[in-house]
Design a protein around this motif. Sequence first.
Motif, mmCIF file in Angstrom:
data_model
loop_
_atom_site.group_PDB
_atom_site.id
_atom_site.type_symbol
_atom_site.label_atom_id
_atom_site.label_comp_id
_atom_site.label_asym_id
_atom_site.label_seq_id
_atom_site.Cartn_x
_atom_site.Cartn_y
_atom_site.Cartn_z
ATOM 1 N N MET A 1 16.847 -0.529 22.638
ATOM 2 C CA MET A 1 15.922 0.028 23.583
ATOM 3 C C MET A 1 14.601 -0.735 23.505
ATOM 4 O O MET A 1 13.990 -0.849 22.459
ATOM 5 N N ASN A 2 14.148 -1.322 24.616
ATOM 6 C CA ASN A 2 12.898 -2.066 24.673
ATOM 7 C C ASN A 2 11.753 -1.131 25.013
ATOM 8 O O ASN A 2 11.890 -0.226 25.824
ATOM 9 N N SER A 3 10.613 -1.378 24.390
ATOM 10 C CA SER A 3 9.401 -0.618 24.660
ATOM 11 C C SER A 3 8.232 -1.582 24.709
ATOM 12 O O SER A 3 8.308 -2.689 24.194
ATOM 13 N N LEU A 4 7.155 -1.145 25.323
ATOM 14 C CA LEU A 4 5.913 -1.907 25.297
ATOM 15 C C LEU A 4 4.917 -1.127 24.453
ATOM 16 O O LEU A 4 4.703 0.067 24.672
ATOM 17 N N ILE A 5 4.349 -1.808 23.470
ATOM 18 C CA ILE A 5 3.397 -1.185 22.565
ATOM 19 C C ILE A 5 2.018 -1.752 22.853
ATOM 20 O O ILE A 5 1.847 -2.977 22.895
ATOM 21 N N PRO A 6 1.006 -0.905 23.079
ATOM 22 C CA PRO A 6 -0.351 -1.416 23.285
ATOM 23 C C PRO A 6 -0.817 -2.181 22.052
ATOM 24 O O PRO A 6 -0.642 -1.720 20.919
ATOM 25 N N PHE A 7 -1.377 -3.368 22.273
ATOM 26 C CA PHE A 7 -1.814 -4.238 21.174
ATOM 27 C C PHE A 7 -3.110 -4.913 21.575
ATOM 28 O O PHE A 7 -3.110 -5.926 22.254
ATOM 29 N N HIS A 8 -4.246 -4.308 21.238
ATOM 30 C CA HIS A 8 -5.577 -4.868 21.504
ATOM 31 C C HIS A 8 -5.711 -5.355 22.945
ATOM 32 O O HIS A 8 -6.054 -6.510 23.192
ATOM 33 N N GLY A 9 -5.426 -4.498 23.895
ATOM 34 C CA GLY A 9 -5.610 -4.825 25.304
ATOM 35 C C GLY A 9 -4.416 -5.474 25.974
ATOM 36 O O GLY A 9 -4.472 -5.805 27.151
ATOM 37 N N ALA A 10 -3.351 -5.685 25.253
ATOM 38 C CA ALA A 10 -2.137 -6.265 25.836
ATOM 39 C C ALA A 10 -0.969 -5.344 25.495
ATOM 40 O O ALA A 10 -1.109 -4.405 24.721
ATOM 41 N N ASN A 11 0.159 -5.612 26.102
ATOM 42 C CA ASN A 11 1.382 -4.895 25.770
ATOM 43 C C ASN A 11 2.336 -5.852 25.082
ATOM 44 O O ASN A 11 2.628 -6.924 25.606
ATOM 45 N N ILE A 12 2.787 -5.463 23.913
ATOM 46 C CA ILE A 12 3.705 -6.280 23.131
ATOM 47 C C ILE A 12 5.094 -5.665 23.221
ATOM 48 O O ILE A 12 5.267 -4.457 22.999
ATOM 49 N N GLU A 13 6.074 -6.503 23.527
ATOM 50 C CA GLU A 13 7.452 -6.047 23.624
ATOM 51 C C GLU A 13 7.986 -5.725 22.231
ATOM 52 O O GLU A 13 7.831 -6.514 21.301
ATOM 53 N N ALA A 14 8.575 -4.560 22.084
ATOM 54 C CA ALA A 14 9.164 -4.137 20.816
ATOM 55 C C ALA A 14 10.526 -3.519 21.084
ATOM 56 O O ALA A 14 10.769 -2.963 22.150
ATOM 57 N N VAL A 15 11.398 -3.652 20.100
ATOM 58 C CA VAL A 15 12.747 -3.092 20.213
ATOM 59 C C VAL A 15 13.136 -2.448 18.895
ATOM 60 O O VAL A 15 12.648 -2.837 17.837
ATOM 61 N N GLN A 16 14.011 -1.458 18.989
ATOM 62 C CA GLN A 16 14.616 -0.921 17.776
ATOM 63 C C GLN A 16 15.971 -1.590 17.649
ATOM 64 O O GLN A 16 16.838 -1.471 18.521
ATOM 65 N N HIS A 17 16.137 -2.327 16.577
ATOM 66 C CA HIS A 17 17.348 -3.112 16.341
ATOM 67 C C HIS A 17 18.443 -2.211 15.769
ATOM 68 O O HIS A 17 18.186 -1.090 15.326
ATOM 69 N N SER A 18 19.651 -2.713 15.729
ATOM 70 C CA SER A 18 20.776 -1.943 15.204
ATOM 71 C C SER A 18 20.611 -1.600 13.721
ATOM 72 O O SER A 18 21.251 -0.679 13.234
ATOM 73 N N ASP A 19 19.726 -2.327 13.016
ATOM 74 C CA ASP A 19 19.479 -2.005 11.609
ATOM 75 C C ASP A 19 18.490 -0.845 11.452
ATOM 76 O O ASP A 19 18.150 -0.448 10.348
ATOM 77 N N GLY A 20 18.001 -0.313 12.589
ATOM 78 C CA GLY A 20 17.092 0.823 12.570
ATOM 79 C C GLY A 20 15.623 0.447 12.532
ATOM 80 O O GLY A 20 14.766 1.294 12.736
ATOM 81 N N LYS A 21 15.311 -0.826 12.247
ATOM 82 C CA LYS A 21 13.922 -1.274 12.176
ATOM 83 C C LYS A 21 13.370 -1.582 13.566
ATOM 84 O O LYS A 21 14.111 -1.914 14.485
ATOM 85 N N ILE A 22 12.035 -1.504 13.666
ATOM 86 C CA ILE A 22 11.338 -1.885 14.889
ATOM 87 C C ILE A 22 10.918 -3.340 14.754
ATOM 88 O O ILE A 22 10.386 -3.752 13.717
ATOM 89 N N TYR A 23 11.151 -4.121 15.794
ATOM 90 C CA TYR A 23 10.807 -5.546 15.822
ATOM 91 C C TYR A 23 9.900 -5.818 17.018
ATOM 92 O O TYR A 23 10.055 -5.196 18.071
ATOM 93 N N VAL A 24 8.960 -6.764 16.842
ATOM 94 C CA VAL A 24 8.049 -7.150 17.923
ATOM 95 C C VAL A 24 8.357 -8.572 18.363
ATOM 96 O O VAL A 24 8.782 -9.410 17.575
ATOM 97 N N SER A 25 8.114 -8.834 19.635
ATOM 98 C CA SER A 25 8.356 -10.147 20.216
ATOM 99 C C SER A 25 7.323 -11.147 19.703
ATOM 100 O O SER A 25 6.121 -10.999 19.938
ATOM 101 N N VAL A 26 7.787 -12.174 19.005
ATOM 102 C CA VAL A 26 6.888 -13.204 18.480
ATOM 103 C C VAL A 26 6.205 -13.929 19.636
ATOM 104 O O VAL A 26 5.003 -14.184 19.598
ATOM 105 N N ARG A 27 6.945 -14.228 20.670
ATOM 106 C CA ARG A 27 6.374 -14.951 21.811
ATOM 107 C C ARG A 27 5.247 -14.171 22.464
ATOM 108 O O ARG A 27 4.190 -14.717 22.782
ATOM 109 N N ARG A 28 5.446 -12.886 22.661
ATOM 110 C CA ARG A 28 4.410 -12.065 23.312
ATOM 111 C C ARG A 28 3.152 -11.957 22.453
ATOM 112 O O ARG A 28 2.044 -11.988 22.967
ATOM 113 N N VAL A 29 3.310 -11.810 21.153
ATOM 114 C CA VAL A 29 2.146 -11.751 20.267
ATOM 115 C C VAL A 29 1.407 -13.090 20.318
ATOM 116 O O VAL A 29 0.176 -13.129 20.405
ATOM 117 N N CYS A 30 2.156 -14.191 20.277
ATOM 118 C CA CYS A 30 1.540 -15.522 20.343
ATOM 119 C C CYS A 30 0.772 -15.708 21.650
ATOM 120 O O CYS A 30 -0.333 -16.272 21.646
#
Length: 96
Positions: A1-30
Amino acid sequence: MNSLIPFHGANIEAVQHSDGKIYVSVRRVCEHLGVDSASQQTKLHDAKWATTVMIASVAGDGKLREQMFLSADCLAFWMATINPKKVSSEIASLLE
């Protein structure tokens, strides 16, 4: 499931992976920080502390592409490795 997380004025793409952890898009943060995504991905790939996964995600052009995602648990440590002198002054204050 993809979500957008507010990150200092931007939205960062995040997903919950099958391992249960939340991951953020490296490209979007960059993009938000104004740093080179390819060099940061290389750095993260080589870092023993970084937990990354490749996840198929819809890119800006609407096509499905594999992208690197970083565990949200590692995000703060990654931010600490970015040299504030290599980003704009407003972003540097966030990193410092």
